[in-house]
Design a protein around this motif. Structure first.
Motif, mmCIF file in Angstrom:
data_model
loop_
_atom_site.group_PDB
_atom_site.id
_atom_site.type_symbol
_atom_site.label_atom_id
_atom_site.label_comp_id
_atom_site.label_asym_id
_atom_site.label_seq_id
_atom_site.Cartn_x
_atom_site.Cartn_y
_atom_site.Cartn_z
ATOM 1 N N ALA A 383 3.157 -14.039 3.244
ATOM 2 C CA ALA A 383 4.158 -15.154 3.160
ATOM 3 C C ALA A 383 5.334 -14.811 4.391
ATOM 4 N N TRP A 384 5.625 -13.487 4.560
ATOM 5 C CA TRP A 384 6.562 -13.262 5.621
ATOM 6 C C TRP A 384 5.995 -13.606 6.776
ATOM 7 N N ASP A 385 4.767 -13.240 7.028
ATOM 8 C CA ASP A 385 4.288 -13.318 8.528
ATOM 9 C C ASP A 385 4.099 -14.736 8.841
ATOM 10 N N ALA A 386 4.072 -15.608 7.725
ATOM 11 C CA ALA A 386 3.903 -17.081 8.071
ATOM 12 C C ALA A 386 5.207 -17.629 8.482
ATOM 13 N N ILE A 387 6.538 -17.009 7.958
ATOM 14 C CA ILE A 387 7.681 -17.223 8.357
ATOM 15 C C ILE A 387 8.180 -16.794 9.674
ATOM 16 N N GLU A 388 7.773 -15.353 10.000
ATOM 17 C CA GLU A 388 8.053 -15.023 11.253
ATOM 18 C C GLU A 388 7.280 -15.525 12.397
ATOM 19 N N ALA A 389 6.045 -16.212 12.038
ATOM 20 C CA ALA A 389 5.505 -17.291 13.322
ATOM 21 C C ALA A 389 6.197 -18.221 13.517
ATOM 22 N N LEU A 390 7.167 -18.610 12.669
ATOM 23 C CA LEU A 390 7.925 -19.877 13.070
ATOM 24 C C LEU A 390 9.175 -19.398 14.118
ATOM 25 N N GLY A 391 9.551 -18.222 14.268
ATOM 26 C CA GLY A 391 10.717 -17.914 14.940
ATOM 27 C C GLY A 391 10.173 -17.641 16.242
ATOM 28 N N ALA A 392 11.700 -17.098 16.782
ATOM 29 C CA ALA A 392 11.523 -16.923 18.388
ATOM 30 C C ALA A 392 11.684 -15.476 18.811
ATOM 31 N N GLY A 393 11.855 -14.481 17.702
ATOM 32 C CA GLY A 393 12.244 -13.391 18.251
ATOM 33 C C GLY A 393 12.645 -12.575 16.975
ATOM 34 N N VAL A 394 12.830 -11.070 17.254
ATOM 35 C CA VAL A 394 13.152 -10.225 15.972
ATOM 36 C C VAL A 394 14.447 -9.385 16.554
ATOM 37 N N TYR A 395 15.488 -9.367 15.428
ATOM 38 C CA TYR A 395 16.768 -8.798 15.662
ATOM 39 C C TYR A 395 16.663 -7.279 15.174
ATOM 40 N N GLY A 396 16.768 -6.319 16.292
ATOM 41 C CA GLY A 396 16.271 -5.093 15.828
ATOM 42 C C GLY A 396 17.318 -4.253 14.730
ATOM 43 N N ASN A 397 18.814 -4.879 15.134
ATOM 44 C CA ASN A 397 19.653 -3.964 13.869
ATOM 45 C C ASN A 397 19.351 -4.457 12.743
ATOM 46 N N PHE A 398 18.523 -5.365 12.278
ATOM 47 C CA PHE A 398 18.270 -5.817 11.082
ATOM 48 C C PHE A 398 16.883 -5.365 10.454
ATOM 49 N N THR A 399 16.382 -4.347 11.172
ATOM 50 C CA THR A 399 14.998 -3.904 10.703
ATOM 51 C C THR A 399 15.080 -2.412 10.275
ATOM 52 N N THR A 400 14.483 -1.732 9.023
ATOM 53 C CA THR A 400 14.420 -0.685 8.673
ATOM 54 C C THR A 400 13.281 0.053 9.185
ATOM 55 N N SER A 401 12.548 -0.535 9.937
ATOM 56 C CA SER A 401 11.273 -0.239 10.588
ATOM 57 C C SER A 401 11.425 0.992 11.341
ATOM 58 N N THR A 402 10.721 1.946 11.488
ATOM 59 C CA THR A 402 10.504 2.963 12.498
ATOM 60 C C THR A 402 9.230 3.032 13.102
ATOM 61 N N ASP A 403 8.600 1.834 12.961
ATOM 62 C CA ASP A 403 7.287 1.741 13.562
ATOM 63 C C ASP A 403 7.471 1.464 15.009
ATOM 64 N N PRO A 404 6.858 2.410 15.858
ATOM 65 C CA PRO A 404 7.354 2.316 17.534
ATOM 66 C C PRO A 404 6.807 1.241 18.218
ATOM 67 N N SER A 405 5.981 0.477 17.413
ATOM 68 C CA SER A 405 5.694 -0.902 18.188
ATOM 69 C C SER A 405 6.634 -2.015 17.907
ATOM 70 N N MET A 406 7.785 -1.763 17.157
ATOM 71 C CA MET A 406 8.722 -2.849 16.854
ATOM 72 C C MET A 406 9.491 -3.538 18.100
ATOM 73 N N ALA A 407 9.795 -2.510 18.897
ATOM 74 C CA ALA A 407 10.432 -2.880 20.209
ATOM 75 C C ALA A 407 9.555 -3.904 21.044
#
Length: 441
Positions: A383-407
């Motif tokens: 469900a989230w992936d479908a929402i993110e697909a509608l967006g144009a970018g990710v705000y790094g300050n608002f993620t708790t992920s430490t996944d190296p691919s996040m950048a």
């Protein structure tokens, strides 16, 4: 340089595992870390020494100011705590802030001088992490991101050198600091251009029933709203006493003209299902949230979801966000209006993505045992992936992920290429990698 030599050379404190202060030193606002050593810097020279030690020992560096970053939980390396570097000086509207300062204290100091900066929503968030990552705050539509108000900085490089950075001094590095994260050095001083601010009008509205119609009214309202107005929608379960349960809309109007704020909010206030709970003039520091520190007895659960920057808050994202909240009883949905001054900055003028976005959206299900099984996690992820697909970018300050691919998800390819080239110049050994890491290419 050995650790014993560093201990003798600096005025700050070096804390190792087994020391009496170790348990307190390794705790930070959002968790408990396991670094090799914590260095509490009391001066810029202490930061220089700490970086030279890290380079000699080939240790990664984690910089701590407010301590809200999830990267503090990654084991090993050197944690350089710069929270003591929190001085503030004001010259007219030019404000210089120590890299370890927190936004609540800064807001109060500026408020006493009739000034303000657009910061985060939480008093204990560090100036450093928020600004280097962009910084979406209550004044984003009038003044832009926190990083948009940055006019200069003092930075200690991976080699321990001190450089002054601005649009005219090391302009490429200045560009990178305005949204590229803590990848390029330790910023020990931020210089901002502040704004006159005598107070704000703060309003809170409840929503009775289905939130989708209210969000459509809100989306239409913000298409033509004055820049003085920024709004947030939040729907949370009854979990955190600092965030009342249920769906609500908060609004902040810059300035003390309550009648102007009421006029701007009238279409929302008069919409069916909207309940006015409060509206009135407040001082800006008083509306910043006070969030509790990490409690090892009650750790925060995992988070299945994410955030995205939406070019438009249309029917599809509204319906999907409302459905996400309904399908996951222990979940949160948040929206923050953008546009205005945020969109005035050309995309190439800073690394921050999606300057044409008009809304920031976040949703996530809390991974609580007994409430979310494997099927539930998979459904929430889809469900989230479908929402993110509608967006144009990710705000790094608002993620708790430490996944190296996040950048790679945060920055478009051309932006990442430019950041990587600047990283290669200033941190070729990738000493500053405990972050949404830009690798030197």
């Amino acid at each position: 340089m050995t650790l014993d030599e560093l201990t003798a050379a600096i005025g700050g404190t070096i804390i190792r595992p087994g020391d009496s202060e170790w348990e307190a030193a390794r705790r930070f606002h959002s968790g408990i870390g396991e670094p090799a050593v914590v260095i509490r810097a009391s001066s810029v020279d202490d930061v220089r020494g700490a970086l030279r030690y890290a380079a000699a020992e080939r240790l990664d560096v984690m910089v701590r100011s407010g301590g809200h970053s999830a990267w503090g939980q990654v084991p090993g390396g050197v944690t350089i705590d710069i929270s003591a570097l929190d001085d503030v000086s004001i010259d007219g509207t030019r404000v210089s802030v120590g890299g370890g300062a927190q936004w609540g204290a800064i807001a109060r100091t500026l408020g006493a001088h009739g000034l303000g900066l657009s910061s985060g929503d939480t008093a204990s968030v560090g100036v450093g992490g928020l600004t280097l990552g962009g910084g979406i705050g209550w004044m984003v539509r009038a003044w832009g991101l926190a990083s948009d108000q940055l006019v200069g900085a003092q930075l200690v490089t991976a080699r321990g050198d001190v450089v002054e950075v601005s649009a005219s001094s090391h302009p490429d590095l200045f560009w990178a600091l305005r949204g590229g994260g803590g990848n390029f050095g330790v910023v020990t001083r931020f210089d901002f251009e502040a704004h006159p601010l005598d107070g704000v009008v703060h309003a809170v509205f409840g929503i009775d029933g289905d939130a989708a119609p209210a969000l459509r009214v809100l989306a239409d309202l913000m298409k033509t709203a004055p820049r003085e107005l920024t709004v947030t929608y939040m729907d949370v379960p009854p979990m955190d006493p600092n965030a009342p349960a249920g769906a609500m809309i908060s609004a902040v109007w810059i300035g003390t003209d309550e009648e102007a704020a009421r006029r701007a909010l009238a279409p929302l206030r008069d919409a069916p299902g909207i309940i006015e709970r409060e509206i009135g003039v407040q001082q800006y520091p008083d509306i910043l949230l006070q969030t509790p520190e990490f409690d090892p007895e009650h750790p925060m659960p995992g988070f299945v979801g994410g955030n995205t920057l939406l070019r438009e808050l249309g029917d599809d994202p509204i319906d999907r966000l409302v459905a996400f909240r309904a399908q996951n009883p222990a979940s949160v949905v948040l929206l923050r209006s953008l546009g205005g001054a945020y969109g005035d900055v050309a995309q190439d003028d800073s690394p921050f993505p999606a300057r044409d976005a008009t809304w920031f959206a976040m949703a996530g299900a809390f991974d609580i045992p007994g409430m979310l099984d494997d099927a539930g996690r998979a459904a929430a992820t889809a469900a989230w992936d479908a929402i993110e697909a509608l967006g144009a970018g990710v705000y790094g300050n608002f993620t708790t992920s430490t996944d190296p691919s996040m950048a790679e998800r945060m920055y478009p390819p051309a932006t990442m290429a430019r950041l990587s080239a600047i990283k290669r110049e200033w941190d070729p050994g990738n000493v500053f990698c405990r972050n949404h890491n830009v690798r030197p290419v």
